[in-house]
Design an enzyme around this catalytic site. Structure first.
Site, PDB file in Angstrom:
ATOM      1  N   ASN A  11       6.895 -17.344 -16.330  1.00  0.00           N
ATOM      2  CA  ASN A  11       7.236 -18.223 -17.449  1.00  0.00           C
ATOM      3  C   ASN A  11       5.928 -18.805 -17.977  1.00  0.00           C
ATOM      4  OD1 ASN A  11       8.115 -20.183 -19.191  1.00  0.00           O
ATOM      5  ND2 ASN A  11       9.105 -21.453 -17.626  1.00  0.00           N
ATOM      6  N   LYS A  13       5.493 -20.679 -20.481  1.00  0.00           N
ATOM      7  CA  LYS A  13       5.679 -22.009 -21.086  1.00  0.00           C
ATOM      8  C   LYS A  13       4.928 -22.089 -22.416  1.00  0.00           C
ATOM      9  CE  LYS A  13       6.540 -23.849 -16.505  1.00  0.00           C
ATOM     10  NZ  LYS A  13       6.571 -24.989 -15.599  1.00  0.00           N
ATOM     11  N   HIS A  98      15.868 -24.511 -18.434  1.00  0.00           N
ATOM     12  CA  HIS A  98      14.711 -24.905 -17.618  1.00  0.00           C
ATOM     13  C   HIS A  98      14.667 -26.436 -17.523  1.00  0.00           C
ATOM     14  CE1 HIS A  98      10.590 -25.475 -16.306  1.00  0.00           C
ATOM     15  NE2 HIS A  98      10.630 -24.231 -15.875  1.00  0.00           N
ATOM     16  N   GLU A 100      12.336 -28.427 -17.811  1.00  0.00           N
ATOM     17  CA  GLU A 100      11.566 -29.068 -18.884  1.00  0.00           C
ATOM     18  C   GLU A 100      12.408 -29.201 -20.151  1.00  0.00           C
ATOM     19  OE1 GLU A 100       8.246 -26.405 -18.569  1.00  0.00           O
ATOM     20  OE2 GLU A 100       7.801 -27.277 -16.602  1.00  0.00           O
ATOM     21  N   GLU A 170      14.895 -24.100  -9.136  1.00  0.00           N
ATOM     22  CA  GLU A 170      13.584 -24.716  -9.347  1.00  0.00           C
ATOM     23  C   GLU A 170      13.678 -26.213  -9.074  1.00  0.00           C
ATOM     24  OE1 GLU A 170      11.084 -21.937 -12.112  1.00  0.00           O
ATOM     25  OE2 GLU A 170      11.899 -23.609 -13.250  1.00  0.00           O
ATOM     26  N   GLY A 176       4.850 -27.356 -10.979  1.00  0.00           N
ATOM     27  CA  GLY A 176       3.527 -27.756 -11.459  1.00  0.00           C
ATOM     28  C   GLY A 176       2.863 -28.824 -10.611  1.00  0.00           C
ATOM     29  N   SER A 216       5.640 -23.942  -7.999  1.00  0.00           N
ATOM     30  CA  SER A 216       4.361 -23.760  -7.304  1.00  0.00           C
ATOM     31  C   SER A 216       4.297 -22.486  -6.462  1.00  0.00           C
ATOM     32  CB  SER A 216       4.022 -24.998  -6.470  1.00  0.00           C
ATOM     33  OG  SER A 216       3.917 -26.141  -7.306  1.00  0.00           O
TER      34      SER A 216
HETATM   35  P1  13P Z   1       4.884 -23.721 -11.599  1.00  0.00           P
HETATM   36  O1  13P Z   1       4.847 -22.353 -10.955  1.00  0.00           O
HETATM   37  O2  13P Z   1       3.706 -23.990 -12.467  1.00  0.00           O
HETATM   38  O3  13P Z   1       5.166 -24.781 -10.589  1.00  0.00           O
HETATM   39  O4  13P Z   1       6.136 -23.702 -12.604  1.00  0.00           O
HETATM   40  C1  13P Z   1       7.370 -23.261 -12.158  1.00  0.00           C
HETATM   41  C2  13P Z   1       8.269 -23.111 -13.323  1.00  0.00           C
HETATM   42  O5  13P Z   1       8.643 -24.091 -13.953  1.00  0.00           O
HETATM   43  C3  13P Z   1       8.672 -21.758 -13.729  1.00  0.00           C
HETATM   44  O6  13P Z   1       9.683 -21.779 -14.669  1.00  0.00           O
END
Ligand code: 13P
Length: 254
Positions: A11, A13, A98, A100, A170, A176, A216
């Site tokens: 992803n 983002k 997601h 976010e 997740e 992150g 992560s």
């Molecule tokens: P990270 O791998 O940066 O923690 O992000 C995970 C994520 O949100 C994938 O959709």
């Protein structure tokens, strides 16, 4: 043993301009040429990079995904993207719900449900994200949060509708942050999610549905996560932006 083909998805983002996305995808295709074929690989760049990246990955083992989808077919919905637009840009997958999106853009289980319906109707594979916040985990509500997200997000669907659905677990506190869930924590949540599917949609779907872990994921923790019986792949954020790092995750040593 199951027949669930592992899926490693990146992803991206809100990172990478078109030229950067094209360059990264081209390097990734090179790095994965000759990689083992028993793993599905997907990358989800920004909307503007979908069509050019689709050209770059054509004929390779890498598939294309989008990061969101709107539920209407077309109309006066400024700023939204339709299912047909994603299909025509070359998408096979679409990430939905997601954390976010839930956190910053008021995404709810109800809108997740509509987006999944749109994906299913247009033959796109939905990658539905679920996961608890740190507070919810600390107050021991992880399972009830996951249960609600799955049940509401998939209300009114039949097992047939969900045949190709992918779930991404997740935990919000692991995204992150560098704090990966331990493989035991991931397994516990994945096993629970599978049991929710079993109760709601039956044994066949529960056994065949792919459940990815996200939060992560790095080259040094992927093997341990993938060794868990209910972990069928990963949704990778930060570590998917560098082609070499992502290719090392895809080609993890078993
Ligand atoms: P990270 O791998 O940066 O923690 O992000 C995970 C994520 O949100 C994938 O959709």
């Amino acid at each position: 043993m199951t027949n669930r083909t592992p899926l490693i998805a990146g992803n991206w983002k809100m990172f990478k301009t078109c030229p950067e996305a094209i360059e990264t995808a081209a390097q990734l295709v090179k790095l994965l040429a000759g990689a083992r074929e028993d793993i599905d690989v997907m990358i989800a760049p920004s909307f503007t990079a979908l069509a050019p990246v689709s050209d770059v990955i054509k004929g390779s083992c890498v598939s294309l995904g989008a990061q969101n989808i709107f539920w209407e077919a077309q109309g006066a919905f400024t700023g939204e993207i339709s299912p047909a637009m994603l299909v025509s840009a070359g998408c096979k997958y679409v990430i939905i719900g997601h954390s976010e999106r839930r956190q910053y853009f008021n995404e709810t289980d109800e809108t997740v449900n509509k987006r999944i319906q749109a994906a299913v109707n247009n033959n796109l594979i939905p990658v539905m994200c679920v996961g608890e916040s740190e507070k919810e985990r600390e107050s021991k509500n992880t399972f009830s949060v996951l249960d609600k997200q799955v049940k509401k997000g998939l209300e009114e669907f039949s097992p047939d509708d969900l045949e190709r659905l992918v779930i991404a677990y997740e935990p919000v506190w692991a995204i992150g942050t560098g704090k990966t869930a331990t493989s035991d924590q991931a397994q516990e949540a994945h096993q629970f999610l599978r049991s929710v599917f079993e109760k709601s949609f039956g044994n066949t779907l529960a056994k065949s549905i792919r459940i990815l872990y996200g939060g992560s994921v790095k080259p040094n923790n992927i093997a341990e996560l993938m060794a868990m019986p209910d972990v069928d792949g990963a949704l990778v954020g930060g570590a998917s932006l560098d082609p070499e790092t992502f290719s090392n995750i895809v080609q993890f040593k078993r």
